[in-house]
Design a protein around this motif. Sequence first.
Motif, short mmCIF file in Angstrom:
data_model
loop_
_atom_site.label_atom_id
_atom_site.label_comp_id
_atom_site.label_asym_id
_atom_site.label_seq_id
_atom_site.Cartn_x
_atom_site.Cartn_y
_atom_site.Cartn_z
N VAL A 84 -37.64 -18.55 9.53
CA VAL A 84 -37.48 -19.76 8.72
C VAL A 84 -36.15 -20.42 9.10
O VAL A 84 -35.30 -19.82 9.76
N TYR A 85 -35.97 -21.66 8.65
CA TYR A 85 -34.71 -22.36 8.86
C TYR A 85 -33.88 -22.29 7.57
O TYR A 85 -34.40 -22.52 6.48
N ASN A 86 -32.60 -21.95 7.73
CA ASN A 86 -31.72 -21.91 6.56
C ASN A 86 -31.14 -23.29 6.28
O ASN A 86 -31.52 -24.27 6.91
N THR A 87 -30.23 -23.36 5.31
CA THR A 87 -29.68 -24.66 4.90
C THR A 87 -28.86 -25.31 6.00
O THR A 87 -28.63 -26.52 5.98
N GLN A 88 -28.38 -24.54 6.98
CA GLN A 88 -27.64 -25.10 8.12
C GLN A 88 -28.58 -25.44 9.28
O GLN A 88 -28.14 -25.74 10.38
N ASN A 89 -29.89 -25.38 9.01
CA ASN A 89 -30.92 -25.68 10.01
C ASN A 89 -30.90 -24.72 11.19
O ASN A 89 -31.27 -25.07 12.31
N ASN A 90 -30.44 -23.50 10.94
CA ASN A 90 -30.47 -22.46 11.95
C ASN A 90 -31.65 -21.52 11.68
O ASN A 90 -32.04 -21.31 10.52
N THR A 91 -32.22 -20.95 12.73
CA THR A 91 -33.35 -20.04 12.57
C THR A 91 -32.88 -18.67 12.08
O THR A 91 -31.95 -18.08 12.65
N VAL A 92 -33.50 -18.20 11.04
CA VAL A 92 -33.21 -16.86 10.49
C VAL A 92 -34.47 -16.02 10.65
O VAL A 92 -35.57 -16.45 10.30
N THR A 93 -34.30 -14.83 11.19
CA THR A 93 -35.44 -13.95 11.46
C THR A 93 -35.30 -12.64 10.71
O THR A 93 -34.23 -12.05 10.69
N GLU A 94 -36.39 -12.20 10.08
CA GLU A 94 -36.43 -10.89 9.45
C GLU A 94 -37.71 -10.18 9.86
O GLU A 94 -38.73 -10.82 10.15
#
Length: 212
Positions: A84-94
């Motif tokens: 998903v994209y976080n509030t800084q528009n960076n991709t976060v992966t789990e």
Amino acid sequence: MKKLLVMMLMAVAIAMPSQAQVKFGLKGGLNLTQMTVSNSSVEDMFKNKAGYFAGPTIKITLPIVGLGIDVAALYDYREAEIEVYNTQNNTVTEKLKQQSIQVPINVRYGVGLGSTASIFIFAGPQFGFNVGDKDKKLFDEAAEWTLRSSNVSANIGLGLLLMDHLQLSANYNIALGKTGEVDFKSGASATWDTVRGKAKANAWQIALAYYF
């Protein structure tokens, strides 16, 4: 574990007329999980990952030419990634992990290729029991992944048996019900909207078994 032993013993007892031949062995292999979610808004967030399985197996040859039953108890590890994209528009992966004991009960039909090899097709149900973490918080508790305690799937595939000991097979494992659910929460203050997706974990599998 008691349920697994009972299921395996029942399958063996049903499949064993007096002239049946039984061989014990070990089986292991790789799977590629295909995670699908019912809610289209989260479907594209899931990425497939490779996993593995291993455990004891039993091969029962029935007194009907070409017909047999395979039963196994396999530790199965499957993995998928969610992005998903976080509030800084960076991709976060789990990573989402599924650890279970899988009990496939496959009926097979084989055709000999001479004295040293045979090819076969197989199909049957598979019963899974979760032995890993059932719940996982994602993205600082903005989402929650929940696995079911048990699940049922089905196998269909083909294989090659060499020298009556070494077996190579490939199959597609199809989830017959939901594997789990993922809930995404969005909103502010005390008002929350929840986006829920029902997940299924199908898998392509390649296995190698050796019978003693």
